[in-house]
Write a protein that holds these residues in place. Structure first.
Motif, PDB file in Angstrom:
ATOM      1  N   TYR A  84       0.921  -1.465   0.079  1.00  0.00           N
ATOM      2  CA  TYR A  84      -0.130   0.094   0.153  1.00  0.00           C
ATOM      3  C   TYR A  84       0.909   0.927   0.116  1.00  0.00           C
ATOM      4  N   PHE A  85       0.467   2.763  -0.956  1.00  0.00           N
ATOM      5  CA  PHE A  85       0.895   2.961  -1.006  1.00  0.00           C
ATOM      6  C   PHE A  85       1.597   4.343  -0.204  1.00  0.00           C
ATOM      7  N   GLU A  86       0.948   4.373   1.047  1.00  0.00           N
ATOM      8  CA  GLU A  86       0.459   4.883   2.673  1.00  0.00           C
ATOM      9  C   GLU A  86       2.307   3.602   2.968  1.00  0.00           C
ATOM     10  N   GLN A  87       2.050   3.270   2.973  1.00  0.00           N
ATOM     11  CA  GLN A  87       2.999   2.205   3.826  1.00  0.00           C
ATOM     12  C   GLN A  87       4.420   2.066   3.657  1.00  0.00           C
ATOM     13  N   TYR A  88       5.071   2.913   2.145  1.00  0.00           N
ATOM     14  CA  TYR A  88       5.888   3.008   1.188  1.00  0.00           C
ATOM     15  C   TYR A  88       7.325   3.140   1.997  1.00  0.00           C
ATOM     16  N   ASP A  89       6.959   4.092   3.010  1.00  0.00           N
ATOM     17  CA  ASP A  89       8.054   4.860   3.716  1.00  0.00           C
ATOM     18  C   ASP A  89       8.326   3.228   4.874  1.00  0.00           C
ATOM     19  N   THR A  90       7.528   3.261   5.731  1.00  0.00           N
ATOM     20  CA  THR A  90       7.125   2.162   6.507  1.00  0.00           C
ATOM     21  C   THR A  90       8.297   1.274   6.174  1.00  0.00           C
TER      22      THR A  90
ATOM     23  N   MET B  23      -2.668  12.457  -8.354  1.00  0.00           N
ATOM     24  CA  MET B  23      -1.695  11.368  -8.177  1.00  0.00           C
ATOM     25  C   MET B  23      -1.157  11.822  -6.441  1.00  0.00           C
ATOM     26  N   LEU B  24      -1.711  12.932  -6.156  1.00  0.00           N
ATOM     27  CA  LEU B  24      -0.432  13.523  -4.743  1.00  0.00           C
ATOM     28  C   LEU B  24      -1.531  12.513  -3.594  1.00  0.00           C
ATOM     29  N   ALA B  25      -2.755  12.909  -3.541  1.00  0.00           N
ATOM     30  CA  ALA B  25      -3.478  12.001  -2.911  1.00  0.00           C
ATOM     31  C   ALA B  25      -3.296  10.232  -2.508  1.00  0.00           C
ATOM     32  N   THR B  26      -3.339  10.524  -3.445  1.00  0.00           N
ATOM     33  CA  THR B  26      -3.089   8.948  -4.310  1.00  0.00           C
ATOM     34  C   THR B  26      -1.754   7.551  -4.161  1.00  0.00           C
ATOM     35  N   PHE B  27      -0.735   8.188  -4.198  1.00  0.00           N
ATOM     36  CA  PHE B  27       0.710   7.734  -3.230  1.00  0.00           C
ATOM     37  C   PHE B  27       1.283   7.917  -2.807  1.00  0.00           C
ATOM     38  N   SER B  28       1.625   9.922  -2.551  1.00  0.00           N
ATOM     39  CA  SER B  28       1.495  10.105  -1.741  1.00  0.00           C
ATOM     40  C   SER B  28       3.162  10.365  -1.943  1.00  0.00           C
ATOM     41  N   HIS B  29       3.805   9.907  -2.602  1.00  0.00           N
ATOM     42  CA  HIS B  29       5.489   9.779  -2.890  1.00  0.00           C
ATOM     43  C   HIS B  29       5.475  10.416  -3.986  1.00  0.00           C
ATOM     44  N   LYS B  30       6.337  11.120  -4.259  1.00  0.00           N
ATOM     45  CA  LYS B  30       6.789  11.878  -6.252  1.00  0.00           C
ATOM     46  C   LYS B  30       7.305  10.838  -6.532  1.00  0.00           C
ATOM     47  N   GLU B  31       8.435  10.473  -6.502  1.00  0.00           N
ATOM     48  CA  GLU B  31       8.809   8.811  -6.304  1.00  0.00           C
ATOM     49  C   GLU B  31       8.269   7.507  -6.963  1.00  0.00           C
ATOM     50  N   LEU B  32       7.053   7.658  -6.487  1.00  0.00           N
ATOM     51  CA  LEU B  32       6.034   6.633  -7.775  1.00  0.00           C
ATOM     52  C   LEU B  32       5.115   7.137  -8.211  1.00  0.00           C
TER      53      LEU B  32
ATOM     54  N   ALA C 204     -10.147   7.379  -6.966  1.00  0.00           N
ATOM     55  CA  ALA C 204     -11.765   7.738  -7.217  1.00  0.00           C
ATOM     56  C   ALA C 204     -12.457   8.246  -6.209  1.00  0.00           C
ATOM     57  N   VAL C 205     -11.934   8.174  -5.214  1.00  0.00           N
ATOM     58  CA  VAL C 205     -12.375   8.110  -4.034  1.00  0.00           C
ATOM     59  C   VAL C 205     -12.339  10.391  -4.332  1.00  0.00           C
ATOM     60  N   VAL C 206     -11.019  10.655  -4.426  1.00  0.00           N
ATOM     61  CA  VAL C 206     -10.956  12.169  -4.271  1.00  0.00           C
ATOM     62  C   VAL C 206     -11.077  12.986  -6.020  1.00  0.00           C
ATOM     63  N   LEU C 207     -11.656  11.847  -7.007  1.00  0.00           N
ATOM     64  CA  LEU C 207     -12.137  12.137  -8.221  1.00  0.00           C
ATOM     65  C   LEU C 207     -13.930  12.921  -7.962  1.00  0.00           C
ATOM     66  N   GLN C 208     -14.322  11.698  -7.419  1.00  0.00           N
ATOM     67  CA  GLN C 208     -15.810  11.738  -7.121  1.00  0.00           C
ATOM     68  C   GLN C 208     -15.584  12.628  -6.341  1.00  0.00           C
ATOM     69  N   SER C 209     -14.852  13.332  -5.342  1.00  0.00           N
ATOM     70  CA  SER C 209     -15.060  14.892  -4.522  1.00  0.00           C
ATOM     71  C   SER C 209     -14.935  15.945  -5.578  1.00  0.00           C
TER      72      SER C 209
ATOM     73  N   PRO D 163      -6.444  11.315 -18.662  1.00  0.00           N
ATOM     74  CA  PRO D 163      -5.560  10.102 -17.960  1.00  0.00           C
ATOM     75  C   PRO D 163      -4.808  11.014 -16.487  1.00  0.00           C
ATOM     76  N   PHE D 164      -4.123  10.242 -15.633  1.00  0.00           N
ATOM     77  CA  PHE D 164      -4.309  10.952 -14.373  1.00  0.00           C
ATOM     78  C   PHE D 164      -2.862  10.991 -13.994  1.00  0.00           C
TER      79      PHE D 164
END
Length: 522
Positions: free
Chosen positions: A266-272, A319-328, A389-394, A491-492
């Motif tokens: 999961y992208f939010e787990q990448y740092d861990t 993309m920022l909300a989804t992946f958190s890390h710009k390297e991804l 999809a959550v961000v798009l809906q918002s 395309p996102f």
């Protein structure tokens, strides 16, 4: 005098033999001796249940992840996505560019002990040609035929530079199976999974695990492993793909060593995960994340509606909300990746990441939009699909659009997206392809139902072009028109998936998914 394509493809193979695998990390080289001192099992996680292991019947990435260990193809991509011989010993192309001749490797055995011959290849390839929307469009009425026990030909109506790239695709790939298995196949797929690969199917426990066992009679090609090409060796006796849908559970399992490889961090787990000294991370350039519009039924049959939503979307925030890390991830409008130097074009960039609410509202008014519900669908099994999809809906709700999000597990979504009455926007990812002909969302027979005369005409000209150099300007024209006017998708950007392996896993690599052969556990 025949065009000796054999010379070219042999040269590609030699390059593969001398090159290091792109996904390889320091200390990844391993051999049978090392494996004999290590563990006999390799345990990996999958975040979703593959709908089937028959890749001809599905374009599911999880299906391909498992099935690539069981089934093999005539040609396969090396680390540069170049088609390289696998079950074919050689490939020859006639001077007129219309006849491909595949000379098969002799003595290759299926998992049931039967030798692979031309009748198996012909049955498998003709079934794939009819099942794959991409192959059907590119190859048309072409037919694979057996010339003798170890020779197969493909006769085209007209030359095409994309044939071998299609045959070497990693998605919905043309798996070679025994003729008797192919003959019993239904539209839902085959019922027995018998291939020639380094592993064979031992057991499938729905929503629990898929167990593969070592094929002790496997006969690998020679040459250094590179991409999916080169030597494949089963260095463990058993491989288990465990279906673990919860991201937190997958993280805990890789941290404790319950599993050896987490194929979907999961992208939010990448740092861990990256900070854990007992784990190595493997970012894997996957492809495009995007919104696909339903152009067969409902509001988005109106081009103005598609243009309106495209104008409104802030892809950078998504993309920022989804992946958190710009390297991804990369903010990129292209239908083809920047890494694909032959195909990438900046055409259509002006319609990307517009974030223009005023323009969007004007287009909505022109389309006659009056608050009708817009149904967005996505899978909850892949975090990048769900989060974007959550961000798009918002974003659409803030615009004043009545957008509703429905989520499904991956197998259910694969069925749901076939029904044009069930959705308006599909948020999904598409893996990297090697030619425009393989882009599913430009195909009228695939979900999204792009049915446009200009796109179809340009694709036909691209497919018929004798060289990439002659096809590239046509592709640039197509992307510009599609991005600015027709708008089949928004395309996102492009993104990498992340796999993680315990430090005692040796030889593990990534190429459009995990590569399990040549991998051992110490």
């Amino acid at each position: 005098m025949k065009n000796k394509f054999l010379i070219l493809i042999t040269f590609v193979l030699l390059l593969a033999m001398s090159a290091c695998s792109k996904g390889e990390t320091t200390g990844s080289s391993t051999g049978s001796k090392e494996s004999s001192k290590g563990k006999s099992e390799l345990k990996l996680t999958l975040s979703a249940q593959p709908p089937t292991l028959d890749t001809v019947a599905t374009n599911s990435v999880d299906s391909a992840t498992v099935a690539r260990n069981v089934f093999e193809t005539l040609v396969t991509p090396n680390g540069n996505f170049q088609p390289t011989p696998m079950l074919a010993k050689s490939v020859d192309l006639s001077d007129d560019g219309k006849t491909y001749t595949f000379v098969l490797r002799e003595g290759v055995k299926f998992h049931n002990g039967k030798e692979m011959t031309s009748e198996d290849v012909v049955a498998s390839m003709n079934r794939w040609k009819e099942a794959s929307v991409v192959a059907k469009d590119l190859l048309g009425d072409a037919v694979f035929e057996a010339k003798d026990k170890y020779t197969v030909t493909l006769q085209l109506q007209q030359p095409s530079s994309g044939v071998l790239n299609i045959l070497a695709s990693t998605k919905q790939f043309p798996a070679i199976m025994p003729k008797e298995i192919v003959d019993k196949a239904t539209p839902e797929g085959v019922t027995e999974f018998i291939g020639t690969g380094p592993f064979k199917v031992a057991e499938v426990k729905q929503n629990q695990y898929i167990h593969l066992s070592k094929n002790k009679d496997y006969q690998p090609v020679e040459g250094k492993a590179d991409g999916l090409a080169g030597k494949r060796e089963a260095l463990v006796d058993d491989v288990y793909f465990y279906i673990v849908k919860d991201a937190a559970t997958r993280l805990s399992a890789i941290q404790t060593g319950e599993y050896d490889v987490n194929t979907d961090v999961y992208f939010e787990q990448y740092d861990t995960v990256k900070k854990d000294k007992n784990i190595t991370t493997y970012p894997d350039q996957y492809g495009n994340l995007m919104a696909v519009y339903n152009k067969k039924s409902g509001l988005f049959t109106d081009q103005k509606m598609r243009q309106a939503i495209n104008a409104a979307i802030n892809t950078e925030d998504i993309m920022l909300a989804t992946f958190s890390h710009k390297e991804l991830f990369n903010l990129d409008h292209g239908y083809m990746s920047k890494d694909q130097k032959d195909w990438y074009t900046k055409k259509g960039l002006e319609s990307y990441n517009q974030n223009d609410a005023k323009k969007a509202k004007e287009l909505l008014k022109e389309a006659g939009y009056n608050g009708q519900e817009i149904k967005i669908i996505a899978t909850s099994d892949y975090s990048e699909h769900y989060d974007s999809a959550v961000v798009l809906q918002s974003q659409l709700s803030k615009l004043g659009v009545n957008a509703k999000l429905e989520t499904f597990d991956w197998p259910t979504l694969l069925e749901k997206r076939k029904d044009p009455s069930a959705w308006d926007i599909l948020v999904t990812g598409y893996s990297t392809v090697t030619t425009p002909a393989q882009i599913l969302y430009l195909n009228p027979n695939d979900h999204g139902w792009t049915n446009d005369a200009k796109i179809a005409d340009l694709l036909a000209k691209i497919n018929a072009a004798p060289s990439v150099a002659e096809a590239q300007p046509l592709w640039a024209e197509l992307q510009e028109y599609a991005s600015n006017e027709y708008v089949p998708v928004t395309p996102f950007g492009t993104y990498s998936l992340v796999a993680a392996a315990r430090s005692n896993v040796k030889g593990f690599t990534i190429f459009q998914g995990p590569v399990v052969w040549n991998t051992s556990v110490q």
